[in-house]
Scaffold this motif. Structure first.
Motif, PDB file in Angstrom:
ATOM      1  N   ASN A  60       0.816  -1.220   0.000  1.00 35.77           N
ATOM      2  CA  ASN A  60       0.000   0.000   0.000  1.00 35.77           C
ATOM      3  C   ASN A  60       0.844   1.262   0.000  1.00 35.77           C
ATOM      4  OD1 ASN A  60      -2.382  -1.403  -0.115  1.00 35.77           O
ATOM      5  ND2 ASN A  60      -2.645  -1.458   2.097  1.00 35.77           N
ATOM      6  N   GLU A  61       1.889   1.285   0.764  1.00 32.16           N
ATOM      7  CA  GLU A  61       2.759   2.466   0.865  1.00 32.16           C
ATOM      8  C   GLU A  61       3.931   2.316  -0.086  1.00 32.16           C
ATOM      9  OE1 GLU A  61       1.791   5.089   2.658  1.00 32.16           O
ATOM     10  OE2 GLU A  61       0.016   3.901   3.141  1.00 32.16           O
ATOM     11  N   LEU A  62       3.635   2.322  -1.372  1.00 33.94           N
ATOM     12  CA  LEU A  62       4.660   2.123  -2.393  1.00 33.94           C
ATOM     13  C   LEU A  62       5.504   3.377  -2.575  1.00 33.94           C
ATOM     14  CD1 LEU A  62       5.876   0.551  -4.832  1.00 33.94           C
ATOM     15  CD2 LEU A  62       4.123   1.656  -6.218  1.00 33.94           C
ATOM     16  N   SER A  63       6.801   3.174  -2.603  1.00 33.51           N
ATOM     17  CA  SER A  63       7.716   4.263  -2.903  1.00 33.51           C
ATOM     18  C   SER A  63       8.624   3.792  -4.034  1.00 33.51           C
ATOM     19  CB  SER A  63       8.550   4.609  -1.662  1.00 33.51           C
ATOM     20  OG  SER A  63       9.470   5.628  -1.967  1.00 33.51           O
ATOM     21  N   VAL A  64       8.398   4.334  -5.227  1.00 33.02           N
ATOM     22  CA  VAL A  64       9.193   3.950  -6.389  1.00 33.02           C
ATOM     23  C   VAL A  64      10.432   4.833  -6.451  1.00 33.02           C
ATOM     24  CG1 VAL A  64       9.221   3.844  -8.911  1.00 33.02           C
ATOM     25  CG2 VAL A  64       7.177   3.138  -7.667  1.00 33.02           C
ATOM     26  N   LEU A  65      11.581   4.194  -6.545  1.00 28.11           N
ATOM     27  CA  LEU A  65      12.854   4.904  -6.695  1.00 28.11           C
ATOM     28  C   LEU A  65      13.276   4.759  -8.151  1.00 28.11           C
ATOM     29  CD1 LEU A  65      14.570   3.507  -3.475  1.00 28.11           C
ATOM     30  CD2 LEU A  65      13.393   5.697  -3.745  1.00 28.11           C
ATOM     31  N   ARG A  66      12.806   5.686  -8.979  1.00 28.81           N
ATOM     32  CA  ARG A  66      13.040   5.597 -10.422  1.00 28.81           C
ATOM     33  C   ARG A  66      14.517   5.764 -10.774  1.00 28.81           C
ATOM     34  NH1 ARG A  66       8.768   9.128 -10.234  1.00 28.81           N
ATOM     35  NH2 ARG A  66      10.143  10.876 -10.700  1.00 28.81           N
ATOM     36  N   SER A  67      14.904   5.057 -11.823  1.00 28.27           N
ATOM     37  CA  SER A  67      16.232   5.249 -12.402  1.00 28.27           C
ATOM     38  C   SER A  67      16.197   6.507 -13.260  1.00 28.27           C
ATOM     39  CB  SER A  67      16.621   4.036 -13.256  1.00 28.27           C
ATOM     40  OG  SER A  67      15.787   3.972 -14.408  1.00 28.27           O
ATOM     41  N   ALA A  68      17.358   6.962 -13.705  1.00 28.88           N
ATOM     42  CA  ALA A  68      17.453   8.143 -14.567  1.00 28.88           C
ATOM     43  C   ALA A  68      16.799   7.905 -15.928  1.00 28.88           C
ATOM     44  CB  ALA A  68      18.914   8.535 -14.752  1.00 28.88           C
ATOM     45  N   GLU A  69      16.533   6.653 -16.253  1.00 24.54           N
ATOM     46  CA  GLU A  69      15.902   6.279 -17.523  1.00 24.54           C
ATOM     47  C   GLU A  69      14.438   6.736 -17.591  1.00 24.54           C
ATOM     48  OE1 GLU A  69      15.235   2.010 -19.864  1.00 24.54           O
ATOM     49  OE2 GLU A  69      16.452   2.083 -18.065  1.00 24.54           O
ATOM     50  N   HIS A  70      13.836   6.973 -16.423  1.00 17.87           N
ATOM     51  CA  HIS A  70      12.412   7.325 -16.351  1.00 17.87           C
ATOM     52  C   HIS A  70      12.218   8.636 -15.600  1.00 17.87           C
ATOM     53  CE1 HIS A  70      12.606   2.915 -16.795  1.00 17.87           C
ATOM     54  NE2 HIS A  70      11.675   3.157 -17.682  1.00 17.87           N
ATOM     55  N   ASP A  71      11.168   9.382 -15.983  1.00 20.09           N
ATOM     56  CA  ASP A  71      10.904  10.652 -15.309  1.00 20.09           C
ATOM     57  C   ASP A  71       9.574  10.692 -14.571  1.00 20.09           C
ATOM     58  OD1 ASP A  71       9.055  10.933 -17.379  1.00 20.09           O
ATOM     59  OD2 ASP A  71      10.102  12.589 -18.345  1.00 20.09           O
ATOM     60  N   ASP A  72       8.789   9.610 -14.636  1.00 24.62           N
ATOM     61  CA  ASP A  72       7.526   9.568 -13.905  1.00 24.62           C
ATOM     62  C   ASP A  72       7.104   8.120 -13.736  1.00 24.62           C
ATOM     63  OD1 ASP A  72       5.313  10.521 -12.536  1.00 24.62           O
ATOM     64  OD2 ASP A  72       4.342  11.407 -14.288  1.00 24.62           O
ATOM     65  N   ASP A  73       6.230   7.880 -12.766  1.00 18.54           N
ATOM     66  CA  ASP A  73       5.642   6.560 -12.558  1.00 18.54           C
ATOM     67  C   ASP A  73       4.210   6.762 -12.112  1.00 18.54           C
ATOM     68  OD1 ASP A  73       5.494   6.183  -9.369  1.00 18.54           O
ATOM     69  OD2 ASP A  73       7.391   7.167  -9.860  1.00 18.54           O
ATOM     70  N   GLY A  74       3.417   5.729 -12.271  1.00 13.24           N
ATOM     71  CA  GLY A  74       2.035   5.809 -11.841  1.00 13.24           C
ATOM     72  C   GLY A  74       1.371   4.457 -11.858  1.00 13.24           C
ATOM     73  N   LEU A  75       0.239   4.393 -11.162  1.00 10.10           N
ATOM     74  CA  LEU A  75      -0.598   3.203 -11.149  1.00 10.10           C
ATOM     75  C   LEU A  75      -1.811   3.493 -12.020  1.00 10.10           C
ATOM     76  CD1 LEU A  75      -0.300   2.477  -7.348  1.00 10.10           C
ATOM     77  CD2 LEU A  75       0.610   1.049  -9.194  1.00 10.10           C
ATOM     78  N   PHE A  76      -2.090   2.593 -12.976  1.00 10.64           N
ATOM     79  CA  PHE A  76      -3.128   2.835 -13.966  1.00 10.64           C
ATOM     80  C   PHE A  76      -4.085   1.655 -14.064  1.00 10.64           C
ATOM     81  CE2 PHE A  76       0.539   5.285 -15.200  1.00 10.64           C
ATOM     82  CZ  PHE A  76       0.006   6.501 -15.625  1.00 10.64           C
ATOM     83  N   ALA A  77      -5.393   1.966 -14.072  1.00  9.13           N
ATOM     84  CA  ALA A  77      -6.403   0.972 -14.425  1.00  9.13           C
ATOM     85  C   ALA A  77      -6.392   0.850 -15.947  1.00  9.13           C
ATOM     86  CB  ALA A  77      -7.775   1.412 -13.933  1.00  9.13           C
ATOM     87  N   LEU A  78      -6.712  -0.322 -16.449  1.00  8.38           N
ATOM     88  CA  LEU A  78      -6.712  -0.523 -17.902  1.00  8.38           C
ATOM     89  C   LEU A  78      -7.606   0.497 -18.608  1.00  8.38           C
ATOM     90  CD1 LEU A  78      -6.798  -4.425 -18.079  1.00  8.38           C
ATOM     91  CD2 LEU A  78      -4.910  -2.937 -18.763  1.00  8.38           C
ATOM     92  N   ALA A  79      -8.746   0.814 -18.023  1.00  9.42           N
ATOM     93  CA  ALA A  79      -9.688   1.754 -18.638  1.00  9.42           C
ATOM     94  C   ALA A  79      -9.107   3.158 -18.777  1.00  9.42           C
ATOM     95  CB  ALA A  79     -10.978   1.801 -17.825  1.00  9.42           C
ATOM     96  N   GLU A  80      -8.081   3.481 -18.014  1.00  7.63           N
ATOM     97  CA  GLU A  80      -7.455   4.806 -18.065  1.00  7.63           C
ATOM     98  C   GLU A  80      -6.394   4.923 -19.165  1.00  7.63           C
ATOM     99  OE1 GLU A  80      -7.364   6.159 -13.425  1.00  7.63           O
ATOM    100  OE2 GLU A  80      -5.897   4.644 -14.063  1.00  7.63           O
ATOM    101  N   LEU A  81      -6.080   3.833 -19.827  1.00  7.35           N
ATOM    102  CA  LEU A  81      -4.935   3.815 -20.734  1.00  7.35           C
ATOM    103  C   LEU A  81      -5.266   4.043 -22.204  1.00  7.35           C
ATOM    104  CD1 LEU A  81      -2.929   0.877 -19.115  1.00  7.35           C
ATOM    105  CD2 LEU A  81      -2.471   3.335 -18.948  1.00  7.35           C
TER     106      LEU A  81
END
Length: 180
Positions: free
Chosen positions: A118-139
């Motif tokens: 539940n308390e997700l903390s994504v530590l992105r690499s320099a390869e990415h500039d954003d992250d998110g959780l998406f429902a299929l209907a939102e894509l």
């Protein structure tokens, strides 16, 4: 009566090293599908200057020399998100793409890495500039590196415990329908 027809200059059998050079070279990659408690998919957006800049995709990447698809999946998800999987991810599908941007054939292996805390903390690499959780209907209007039909089939496979075969990002209806 001898009916053998002589073949002039018949090609011989190539030595193994030469024969191997004639085989198609294929790039192999592994991606990991991770879901939250609401069945939303974790996606990362490629940063500017990266191949696929601005596209959203699953954590993953190409295999290192000598690495297997399962090992690459675990390494890539950790490198790109900081998430260390609790156990080995489960194979949920593969996609064969005949030619990707002029590099030749690519085979992507897809794994289900389980549920995110539940308390997700994504530590992105320099390869990415954003992250998110998406429902299929939102894509539907989202620029994706993995086509929506493939993500939908992989999402279903993760939840159902099945494996999906994809070709060019589309699920195969049945193996009989695509036999030569």
């Amino acid at each position: 009566m001898d009916t053998t027809v002589p073949v002039p200059k018949a090609p011989g059998v190539l030595p193994r090293a030469e024969w191997v050079k004639t085989l198609p070279q294929t790039i192999v990659a592994s991606c990991v599908l991770l879901l939250d408690a609401e069945d939303r998919i974790l996606l990362l957006r490629y940063a500017g200057g990266q191949p696929g800049a601005g596209l959203w995709g699953l954590p993953g990447g190409m295999l290192d020399h000598g690495e297997d698809p399962l090992g690459a999946a675990c390494r890539e998800v950790c490198e790109e998100t900081g998430i260390v999987l609790d156990g080995p991810p489960r194979l949920i599908g593969y996609d064969h793409r005949a030619d990707v941007k002029g590099t030749g054939p690519v085979i992507d292996f897809y794994f289900y890495g389980g549920r995110l805390p539940n308390e997700l903390s994504v530590l992105r690499s320099a390869e990415h500039d954003d992250d998110g959780l998406f429902a299929l209907a939102e894509l539907n209007a989202t620029r994706l590196s993995t086509p929506l039909p493939a993500l939908t089939a992989l999402h279903t496979a993760a939840l159902d415990g099945t494996v999906v075969c994809l070709r060019e990002g589309l699920p195969l209806a049945s193996s009989a329908a695509h036999s030569p």
